[in-house]
Design a protein around this motif. Structure first.
Motif, PDB file in Angstrom:
ATOM      1  N   SER A  24      31.769 -10.563  52.877  1.00 12.54           N
ATOM      2  CA  SER A  24      30.432  -9.989  52.973  1.00 12.54           C
ATOM      3  C   SER A  24      29.496 -10.533  51.903  1.00 12.54           C
ATOM      4  O   SER A  24      28.338 -10.863  52.184  1.00 12.54           O
ATOM      5  CB  SER A  24      30.526  -8.457  52.852  1.00 12.54           C
ATOM      6  N   LYS A  25      29.963 -10.646  50.685  1.00 13.32           N
ATOM      7  CA  LYS A  25      29.114 -11.121  49.588  1.00 13.32           C
ATOM      8  C   LYS A  25      28.623 -12.537  49.864  1.00 13.32           C
ATOM      9  O   LYS A  25      27.436 -12.846  49.688  1.00 13.32           O
ATOM     10  CB  LYS A  25      29.912 -11.089  48.279  1.00 13.32           C
ATOM     11  N   LYS A  26      29.535 -13.398  50.279  1.00 12.55           N
ATOM     12  CA  LYS A  26      29.168 -14.779  50.574  1.00 12.55           C
ATOM     13  C   LYS A  26      28.172 -14.830  51.738  1.00 12.55           C
ATOM     14  O   LYS A  26      27.209 -15.611  51.730  1.00 12.55           O
ATOM     15  CB  LYS A  26      30.414 -15.592  50.906  1.00 12.55           C
ATOM     16  N   GLY A  27      28.378 -13.990  52.764  1.00 11.68           N
ATOM     17  CA  GLY A  27      27.485 -13.960  53.914  1.00 11.68           C
ATOM     18  C   GLY A  27      26.067 -13.594  53.528  1.00 11.68           C
ATOM     19  O   GLY A  27      25.101 -14.247  53.940  1.00 11.68           O
ATOM     20  N   TRP A  28      25.931 -12.530  52.702  1.00 14.96           N
ATOM     21  CA  TRP A  28      24.587 -12.116  52.296  1.00 14.96           C
ATOM     22  C   TRP A  28      23.927 -13.164  51.408  1.00 14.96           C
ATOM     23  O   TRP A  28      22.714 -13.384  51.472  1.00 14.96           O
ATOM     24  CB  TRP A  28      24.648 -10.769  51.587  1.00 14.96           C
ATOM     25  N   GLU A  32      20.299 -14.925  52.302  1.00 17.56           N
ATOM     26  CA  GLU A  32      19.170 -14.931  51.365  1.00 17.56           C
ATOM     27  C   GLU A  32      18.682 -16.349  51.100  1.00 17.56           C
ATOM     28  O   GLU A  32      17.471 -16.609  51.016  1.00 17.56           O
ATOM     29  CB  GLU A  32      19.585 -14.242  50.068  1.00 17.56           C
ATOM     30  N   ASN A  33      19.613 -17.286  50.985  1.00 16.64           N
ATOM     31  CA  ASN A  33      19.220 -18.691  50.772  1.00 16.64           C
ATOM     32  C   ASN A  33      18.504 -19.259  51.994  1.00 16.64           C
ATOM     33  O   ASN A  33      17.564 -20.048  51.867  1.00 16.64           O
ATOM     34  CB  ASN A  33      20.462 -19.539  50.468  1.00 16.64           C
ATOM     35  N   ILE A  70      26.799 -12.397  60.606  1.00 13.69           N
ATOM     36  CA  ILE A  70      26.617 -10.987  60.941  1.00 13.69           C
ATOM     37  C   ILE A  70      27.724 -10.500  61.878  1.00 13.69           C
ATOM     38  O   ILE A  70      28.117  -9.334  61.839  1.00 13.69           O
ATOM     39  CB  ILE A  70      25.221 -10.767  61.570  1.00 13.69           C
ATOM     40  N   GLY A  71      28.248 -11.403  62.698  1.00 15.90           N
ATOM     41  CA  GLY A  71      29.343 -11.031  63.586  1.00 15.90           C
ATOM     42  C   GLY A  71      30.580 -10.567  62.838  1.00 15.90           C
ATOM     43  O   GLY A  71      31.367  -9.770  63.357  1.00 15.90           O
ATOM     44  N   ASP A  72      30.759 -11.049  61.607  1.00 18.39           N
ATOM     45  CA  ASP A  72      31.926 -10.658  60.809  1.00 18.39           C
ATOM     46  C   ASP A  72      31.745  -9.312  60.125  1.00 18.39           C
ATOM     47  O   ASP A  72      32.719  -8.675  59.729  1.00 18.39           O
ATOM     48  CB  ASP A  72      32.214 -11.721  59.740  1.00 18.39           C
ATOM     49  N   PHE A  73      30.495  -8.887  59.953  1.00 21.64           N
ATOM     50  CA  PHE A  73      30.253  -7.606  59.285  1.00 21.64           C
ATOM     51  C   PHE A  73      30.627  -6.452  60.207  1.00 21.64           C
ATOM     52  O   PHE A  73      30.385  -6.505  61.412  1.00 21.64           O
ATOM     53  CB  PHE A  73      28.768  -7.453  58.910  1.00 21.64           C
ATOM     54  N   HIS A  82      25.125  -2.061  53.069  1.00 22.57           N
ATOM     55  CA  HIS A  82      24.161  -3.067  52.618  1.00 22.57           C
ATOM     56  C   HIS A  82      22.760  -2.774  53.156  1.00 22.57           C
ATOM     57  O   HIS A  82      21.957  -3.674  53.380  1.00 22.57           O
ATOM     58  CB  HIS A  82      24.605  -4.471  53.049  1.00 22.57           C
ATOM     59  N   GLN A  83      22.485  -1.498  53.354  1.00 22.96           N
ATOM     60  CA  GLN A  83      21.180  -1.108  53.881  1.00 22.96           C
ATOM     61  C   GLN A  83      20.048  -1.562  52.963  1.00 22.96           C
ATOM     62  O   GLN A  83      19.005  -2.045  53.431  1.00 22.96           O
ATOM     63  CB  GLN A  83      21.118   0.409  54.068  1.00 22.96           C
ATOM     64  N   VAL A  84      20.267  -1.461  51.643  1.00 27.59           N
ATOM     65  CA  VAL A  84      19.232  -1.863  50.683  1.00 27.59           C
ATOM     66  C   VAL A  84      18.935  -3.356  50.799  1.00 27.59           C
ATOM     67  O   VAL A  84      17.782  -3.782  50.753  1.00 27.59           O
ATOM     68  CB  VAL A  84      19.666  -1.513  49.242  1.00 27.59           C
ATOM     69  N   VAL A  85      19.978  -4.147  50.989  1.00 24.85           N
ATOM     70  CA  VAL A  85      19.795  -5.592  51.124  1.00 24.85           C
ATOM     71  C   VAL A  85      18.985  -5.899  52.389  1.00 24.85           C
ATOM     72  O   VAL A  85      18.080  -6.751  52.375  1.00 24.85           O
ATOM     73  CB  VAL A  85      21.162  -6.315  51.172  1.00 24.85           C
ATOM     74  N   LEU A  86      19.304  -5.199  53.480  1.00 20.41           N
ATOM     75  CA  LEU A  86      18.552  -5.391  54.725  1.00 20.41           C
ATOM     76  C   LEU A  86      17.091  -5.006  54.557  1.00 20.41           C
ATOM     77  O   LEU A  86      16.192  -5.672  55.069  1.00 20.41           O
ATOM     78  CB  LEU A  86      19.169  -4.554  55.848  1.00 20.41           C
ATOM     79  N   LEU A  87      16.854  -3.916  53.830  1.00 18.68           N
ATOM     80  CA  LEU A  87      15.481  -3.453  53.622  1.00 18.68           C
ATOM     81  C   LEU A  87      14.668  -4.439  52.779  1.00 18.68           C
ATOM     82  O   LEU A  87      13.443  -4.488  52.892  1.00 18.68           O
ATOM     83  CB  LEU A  87      15.489  -2.065  52.970  1.00 18.68           C
ATOM     84  N   GLU A  88      15.345  -5.208  51.946  1.00 19.03           N
ATOM     85  CA  GLU A  88      14.664  -6.269  51.196  1.00 19.03           C
ATOM     86  C   GLU A  88      14.509  -7.524  52.057  1.00 19.03           C
ATOM     87  O   GLU A  88      13.539  -8.270  51.918  1.00 19.03           O
ATOM     88  CB  GLU A  88      15.461  -6.613  49.931  1.00 19.03           C
TER      89      GLU A  88
END
Length: 490
Positions: A24-28, A32-33, A70-73, A82-88
């Protein structure tokens, strides 16, 4: 400035990086990149520094990368943890990326309930991007599943309130499209009655005719989605208001466009809810009059009239109602005769449109009804015209005729008419009547339909056994030609 090659290399690199370390960390981090690169690229394209080497957005490769990540999440990981990350992510995401994210979340099993409960903030964040010209359509499809939540509706109402005037017509249209999308997935429109009322306001607003016509089109699409949605518009007095508008506009110089769009709306409505034929008979009479005088209409009006007529007569119930409405007159008979005659007159495009409308009419009928209506349209004359045109080298017209035959050959009585027609049998058994493989295949499908019906409906279809035998023989694969000497040597 990122070049197209550099962009592709970056996408491929991120993909390989993620595949080698799927978490998950690598995916996000990659998402972002990706957003950062696309945002910078978009800014560069708006400056004078833009060049031919600027990266073109590769929709396919980007979509595949986002889908992979996203398919892996899990749904909870994506929308809760990771709602906060999505909101950003959502407010600043490049629209071409955001639309992929919206689609993938919509299609992800179990995601929609979260967007209406624990992750309602994510749903609202998507709603705030509904007016984005590139991402709005996909976001609208997502929101159509969420509008039964009051907070989502409140956000959309706020956006609509702040997008008034002609300059914001496109933004309002993006929100209005949610009504069409909702109609396609649910027969319950009660949660967005307010949106129907907003669309109706635009329909009745005389200051912006283009917006009026677009709004009527939206109601037309909703009407076409099903009987329950059509009945809701009748119940909410929307249909009555549009009918009144059409009557008032008849004195207006721009009546032509309003008549065209209004007639289309009522015909789409009749396709889903035939009862409107008797409730609003005026539009029926006007349309049937247009069919009877088709040769006096302009090209656009003629094409529209036949398109509408096909929808008007689509269902068995609609045909029965028309027969009942005009049982003491020759109105229906003369209208159907004109429809059959129109197939033989005009340009290829006009003939094509006419035969498509006639095909739609025969999509739903009883055997007796199909036989009666075909007879009124010309019977043997209609068969001869279709046969003459299928022999001509016009691909689009040939395909329409084959579609028509595939449709009418559902009815044994009509097949009986065809096999009793000498020209049709001669054409069917002529091995040289179709040279192109695609049309030979379609011809064989027609012949096979005749054979199948002769076996299943022998009580209705009285086919000569010798004729059926000849048709079966035609379908048998021909023997392969003997190899040439040169081929034998090889």
């Amino acid at each position: 400035m990122t070049s197209a090659v550099g962009y592709e290399n970056a996408i491929e690199g991120w993909r390989n990086d993620y595949v080698s370390n799927r978490n998950s960390k690598k995916g996000w981090e990659i998402l972002e990149n990706l957003v950062k690169m696309q945002t910078e690229g978009n800014q560069q394209m708006e400056t004078d520094e833009m060049s031919e080497n600027c990266a073109a957005f590769d929709d396919f490769s980007t979509n595949q990368l986002i889908k992979l990540i996203i398919g892996d999440f899990t749904v909870k990981d994506l929308l809760v943890d990771h709602q906060v990350v999505l909101l950003e992510f959502i407010p600043s995401a490049h629209p071409n990326i955001l639309r992929h994210v919206a689609r993938i979340i919509r299609e992800k099993e179990g995601a929609l309930p979260f967007l209406k409960t624990e992750s309602i903030a994510v749903g609202i964040a998507f709603a705030r991007r509904i007016t984005d010209s590139d991402a709005g359509e996909e976001i609208g499809r997502l929101l159509a599943h969420l509008v039964d939540n009051e907070k989502i509706c409140d956000e959309l109402k706020f956006i609509l309130k702040n997008n008034t005037g002609r300059n914001n017509a496109m933004n309002r249209a993006s929100i209005f499209s949610i009504a069409t999308e909702r109609a396609g997935i649910s027969a319950d429109a009660s949660c967005i009655r307010w949106l129907y009322e907003e669309i109706l306001k635009v329909v009745l607003d005389k200051e912006d005719m283009l917006a009026q016509l677009d709004a009527i089109n939206i109601f037309g699409d909703i009407a076409l989605s099903g009987k329950q949605n059509a009945e809701k518009m009748i119940e909410w007095n929307i249909v009555e208001k549009i009918s009144e508008l059409m009557e008032r506009s008849r004195q207006n110089p721009d009546h032509g466009e309003m008549h065209l769009y209004g007639t289309r709306f009522f015909c789409y409505l009749a396709r889903s809810c035939p009862q409107v034929l008797k409730t609003f008979p005026d539009f029926v009479n006007r349309l049937m009059f247009e069919i009877r005088i088709f040769n006096d209409l302009g090209i656009t009006d003629r094409l529209a009239a036949f398109d509408h007529f096909g929808c008007l007569c689509y269902s068995v119930e609609a045909k029965e109602m028309l027969e009942d409405m005009f049982k003491n007159t020759n109105t229906l008979d003369s209208t159907l005769a004109a429809a059959g005659a129109a197939f033989a007159m005009g340009s290829i495009e006009m003939k094509r449109c006419t035969i498509q409308a006639i095909t739609l009419i025969f999509e739903n009928a009883t055997d007796a009804m199909a036989s009666s209506w075909y007879g009124l349209m010309g019977d043997k004359a209609l068969t001869q015209v279709a046969l003459d045109n299928v022999k001509k080298p016009f691909p689009e017209l040939k395909n329409c005729i084959y579609d028509f035959w595939q449709q009418v050959f559902k009815y044994p009585t009509l097949v009986q008419k065809f096999i009793a027609f000498p020209g049709f049998i001669n054409w069917s058994l002529d091995e040289k009547s179709e040279n192109a493989p695609e049309y030979e295949m379609r011809k064989r499908q027609v012949i096979r339909r005749v054979i199948d019906l002769s076996e299943k409906e022998s009580n209705i279809l009285n086919a000569d056994a010798e004729l059926i035998g000849r048709l079966k023989k035609y379908l048998q694969p021909s023997a392969a030609p003997a190899p040439r000497i040169e081929e034998m040597a090889l």
